[in-house]
Design an enzyme around this catalytic site. Structure first.
Site, PDB file in Angstrom:
ATOM      1  N   SER A 111       0.842  -1.194   0.000  1.00 30.34           N
ATOM      2  CA  SER A 111       0.000   0.000   0.000  1.00 30.34           C
ATOM      3  C   SER A 111       0.881   1.249   0.000  1.00 30.34           C
ATOM      4  O   SER A 111       1.651   1.467  -0.938  1.00 30.34           O
ATOM      5  CB  SER A 111      -0.962  -0.056   1.196  1.00 30.34           C
ATOM      6  OG  SER A 111      -1.978   0.920   1.063  1.00 30.34           O
ATOM      7  N   GLU A 211      -2.274  -2.036  -8.173  1.00 28.85           N
ATOM      8  CA  GLU A 211      -3.533  -2.326  -7.499  1.00 28.85           C
ATOM      9  C   GLU A 211      -3.924  -1.054  -6.772  1.00 28.85           C
ATOM     10  O   GLU A 211      -3.144  -0.113  -6.675  1.00 28.85           O
ATOM     11  CB  GLU A 211      -3.371  -3.503  -6.526  1.00 28.85           C
ATOM     12  CG  GLU A 211      -2.303  -3.320  -5.448  1.00 28.85           C
ATOM     13  CD  GLU A 211      -2.812  -2.676  -4.167  1.00 28.85           C
ATOM     14  OE1 GLU A 211      -4.029  -2.603  -3.961  1.00 28.85           O
ATOM     15  OE2 GLU A 211      -1.962  -2.231  -3.375  1.00 28.85           O
ATOM     16  N   HIS A 287      -5.512  -5.100  -1.701  1.00 29.80           N
ATOM     17  CA  HIS A 287      -6.230  -4.790  -0.465  1.00 29.80           C
ATOM     18  C   HIS A 287      -7.442  -5.685  -0.208  1.00 29.80           C
ATOM     19  O   HIS A 287      -8.273  -5.361   0.639  1.00 29.80           O
ATOM     20  CB  HIS A 287      -6.699  -3.331  -0.496  1.00 29.80           C
ATOM     21  CG  HIS A 287      -5.594  -2.330  -0.315  1.00 29.80           C
ATOM     22  ND1 HIS A 287      -4.691  -2.041  -1.314  1.00 29.80           N
ATOM     23  CD2 HIS A 287      -5.264  -1.542   0.744  1.00 29.80           C
ATOM     24  CE1 HIS A 287      -3.854  -1.115  -0.879  1.00 29.80           C
ATOM     25  NE2 HIS A 287      -4.164  -0.797   0.356  1.00 29.80           N
TER      26      HIS A 287
END
Length: 317
Positions: A111, A211, A287
């Site tokens: 992330s 992503e 995620h």
């Protein structure tokens, strides 16, 4: 030149730094420590792991110093971030990349940690691992699939095909073809934050992996438009789109009706099909409920015709 850390040995030590957001409840850290210890490993926390400065874990210089110190610590076998959230990019100007390069170790996070994956690769060539931080491995909702994959990769296993989501194994080829190349990338929003910086992402001759979470289609459209205008997309030899969690218009109920006119897949098709390279979508990389940790900076074979992504070389040696 690619640098490689060594695999995590039995009984090895996990060094943890907090380059991004802080913990919310102290038990989040304790859960992660206990998970590692239950598997026979030791955890060594950097001094600033418990620091808090609103939405970051202390000032940027201290967070950077903690991260470098964990790399430099001879007792530490693997460097794991506390978690993502926000703030990793703030530390980059203060990182001692020479020390990191002189002490190559597996580096784990995802992330917001994308900023560090990109900068460390650009400056040192170190192969890293896009996977859960300490808070993630200890969280009650984290699945055995996610934990087993992370531990397997760090321990030197994981060569071969990247596994599909055990609950929903469907994977789509947006464009067919087959190519082998190093894979680079991470969270799309963070990749965009590298643009115009000294550590701007380099996609030449690489597979682009991205992503994201809670980025509606028009956000993704804007990101991909910028990457194309900057000449980045055209240099990638293939694209792997992981899980785009809560990114379709139906996931963003507060969005106005105009956002309904184009789905996320419409956006991906518009920008990625014309590149003329293999494009694969929806492996459990991101995620979602399950995450298959993947090394960055090492060679994969992307076979969109068979809808597979295969790790061809070990990231830790």
């Amino acid at each position: 030149m690619t640098l490689f850390g060594k695999p995590l040995p039995p009984g090895g030590t996990i060094g943890v730094a907090a380059p991004a957001s802080p913990y919310d409840a102290r038990s989040e850290i304790l859960r992660g420590v206990e998970w590692w210890e239950s598997h026979g490993y030791r955890v060594k926390l950097a001094p600033g792991v418990f620091d808090r400065d609103d939405y970051v874990a202390g000032d940027a210089r201290s967070r950077a110093a903690d991260l470098v110190s964990v790399f430099e610590d001879t007792e530490v076998d693997v460097v794991q971030c506390l978690q993502g959230g926000y703030g990793s990019a703030q530390t980059i100007p203060y990182l001692d990349f020479d020390t990191i390069a002189a002490n190559p170790k597996p580096f784990v996070g995802y992330s917001d940690i994308t900023a560090l994956h990109v900068a460390i690769r650009q400056r040192t060539g170190l192969a890293t691992l896009y996977g859960y931080g300490l808070v993630g491995v200890g969280a009650a909702e984290t699945t055995d699939f996610t934990r087993d994959r992370l531990l397997g990769m760090l321990s030197g296993r994981g060569l071969g095909e990247v596994p599909r989501d055990p609950d929903d194994p469907y994977v789509r080829a947006i464009r067919g073809g087959k190519v082998s190349a190093p894979l680079v990338g991470g969270c799309l929003w963070l990749l965009m934050q590298t643009m115009g910086t000294p550590w701007e992402i380099d996609l030449a001759g690489s597979l682009l992996f991205f992503e994201d979470v809670k980025a509606p289609p028009y956000y993704v459209d804007g990101f991909l438009t910028q990457l194309a205008a900057a000449g980045k997309l055209q240099h990638a030899v293939g694209v792997v789109v992981g899980e785009m969690k809560d990114c379709d218009w139906g996931d963003q109920r507060q969005a106005s009706d105009w956002a309904r006119s184009r789905s996320l897949e419409d956006v991906l098709e518009q920008h990625l099909e014309p590149l003329g390279v293999p494009v694969l979508y929806k492996l459990p990389l991101g995620h979602g409920k399950h995450m298959a940790s993947i090394p960055l900076g090492v060679r994969y074979t992307l076979d969109a015709d068979s809808r597979s992504l295969t790790l061809d070389e070990p990231p830790f040696r």
